[in-house]
Motif scaffolding. Structure first.
Motif, PDB file in Angstrom:
ATOM      1  N   CYS A 137       0.833  -1.208   0.000  1.00  0.00           N
ATOM      2  CA  CYS A 137       0.000   0.000   0.000  1.00  0.00           C
ATOM      3  C   CYS A 137       0.863   1.251   0.000  1.00  0.00           C
ATOM      4  N   PHE A 138       1.962   1.239   0.781  1.00  0.00           N
ATOM      5  CA  PHE A 138       2.874   2.388   0.780  1.00  0.00           C
ATOM      6  C   PHE A 138       3.406   2.625  -0.625  1.00  0.00           C
ATOM      7  N   ARG A 140       2.032   1.837  -3.405  1.00  0.00           N
ATOM      8  CA  ARG A 140       0.950   2.369  -4.229  1.00  0.00           C
ATOM      9  C   ARG A 140       0.732   3.851  -3.914  1.00  0.00           C
ATOM     10  N   LEU A 141       0.810   4.200  -2.624  1.00  0.00           N
ATOM     11  CA  LEU A 141       0.642   5.612  -2.237  1.00  0.00           C
ATOM     12  C   LEU A 141       1.754   6.467  -2.831  1.00  0.00           C
TER      13      LEU A 141
END
Lengths: 263, 154
Positions: A137-138, A140-141
């Protein structure tokens, strides 16, 4: 919070209350509470159980506590060994102390409640899975492509598993962080070497984010801000050492697999 | 529409790591939801503030203060210290890529010698990371400093 009664107490009673206070503080300290919380909760517990006042000195690896009773004071020291961050223990100890303040527990039943607190541990495979997912997720962020996110998921998940296994074998956290940073960077480096993704640098940067020592850093800053400079500095130094160990692992992996080159 | 989509994806992508890191801090199962909510609130608010053109350290400060206020509210309902879930909720706002960039640029300076480009990358990334981390820590402490000066939250 009403003013608790100062009951006349015998010396054995005061001794037991002192032990309860210091043992509660110690549990909080071993599982990663900040100093202000350790001090305020042990004081509140002592006052609720009827001593006149409780004085606490929090040190980097020990806790000193004095209770003042009717006509004398009792001082005791406990060494503290780090047992790993565990918010479950802190929550349970705090709830038991709140119940004492509400008058629902006496010293004997509080001791039973304190001793019944067993640290909650999530299973290793589950933790590895969610940490892999978190680092993906990081990535992707930070606007990595889907391939890079998949790679980060694998790299961080496996590295987290390595970290938990090594921690289980009681290696120093410094060695554990070094080894898991090496594993994570090596796996994420495949993206650069095999050209699996268009954003290999983001994969390399985000796969080691689970090694950022968030709790020591934030506790260190809040201890410093609240005037516990000694222990605040100790925590910040520890966080720096852990980060340095992770950097060492990253560097070793980059040197071994020749992951150099600025994008 | 684009704004809304960006906001939602930011919030979702922040909620997962917040809960994930909560698990690695052994946060009790029922409290994990509050970690996720805090992570989503922080990252979402920061996304919106950045859209208004606010510099990232100030946006981080406000977002961290908002998460910390949510933490105070949740703490009183759950009878637990706010740190139990606010620290995990801060993790998605930690400036991972700038910290890493600063580190690598410093090492490149050592390996290849100093160039203006490397030096400026190293310095600006390092300063940005320091400002963001300071904003996180101060924002987290803000409700305590402003409203809970002499009394405990729980």
């Amino acid at each position: 919070m009403s003013e608790p009664p100062h009951l006349p107490m015998t010396e054995p009673q005061q001794r037991e209350i002192t032990r309860l206070c210091v043992e509660s503080g110690l549990r909080l300290m071993q599982h990663g509470a900040e100093s202000a919380l350790i001090e305020s909760l042990s004081c509140r517990l002592g006052l609720a159980l009827g001593v006149r006042s409780v004085e606490v000195a929090v040190m980097a690896n020990a806790l000193i506590l004095t209770t003042l009773g009717a006509d004398h004071c009792i001082t005791t020291v406990r060494r503290s060994a780090d047992r790993g961050i565990n918010m479950h223990v802190i929550t349970e100890v705090q709830r038991a102390i709140l119940e004492v303040e509400e008058g629902r527990l006496d010293p004997a039943s509080y001791r039973a409640a304190l001793e019944a607190v067993q640290p909650l541990r999530y299973p290793r495979w589950l933790l590895s899975l969610v940490i892999g997912l978190s680092c993906a997720c990081f990535a992707r962020l930070a606007e990595a492509d889907v391939e890079a996110c998949g790679l980060v998921f694998l790299a961080s998940g496996l590295a987290m598993y390595v970290r938990l296994r090594l921690a289980k074998l009681h290696f120093s956290p410094l060695l554990t962080f070094f080894a898991s940073a090496f594993v994570a960077t090596s796996l994420a480096g495949l993206g650069l070497l095999l050209k699996l993704t268009l954003t290999p640098r983001i994969a390399l940067a985000t796969c080691v984010l689970f090694l950022v020592p968030g709790f020591p850093l934030i506790n260190g800053v809040s201890d410093m801000v609240k005037g516990y400079s000694n222990i605040g500095l100790a925590r910040l130094a520890w966080a720096t050492l852990l980060s340095a160990a992770s950097c060492g692992g990253i560097l070793l992996a980059m040197t071994v697999w020749k992951l150099w080159g600025w994008p | 529409m684009n704004l809304l989509l960006g906001l939602l994806s930011n919030m979702l992508l922040a909620a997962i790591p917040a809960a994930g890191f909560g698990m690695s801090f052994n946060v009790p199962r029922r409290v994990l939801l509050w970690c996720a909510a805090g992570g989503a609130l922080g990252r979402g608010l920061r996304f919106l503030l950045l859209r208004t053109g606010m510099p990232i350290p100030w946006a981080t400060l406000l977002a961290a203060a908002a998460v910390s206020s949510l933490g105070v509210y949740a703490a009183q309902r759950l009878r637990a210290h706010p740190k139990v879930f606010t620290v995990a909720a801060m993790i998605p706002m930690i400036p991972g890529v700038p910290i890493y960039t600063a580190l690598i640029a410093l090492i490149e300076i050592q390996r290849r010698g100093l160039t203006n480009e490397l030096l400026s990358t190293a310095l600006s990334s390092a300063l940005l990371s320091v400002f963001i981390v300071a904003a996180l820590a101060i924002g987290l402490a803000l409700p305590g400093l402003l409203f809970y000066r002499r009394r405990p939250v729980v």
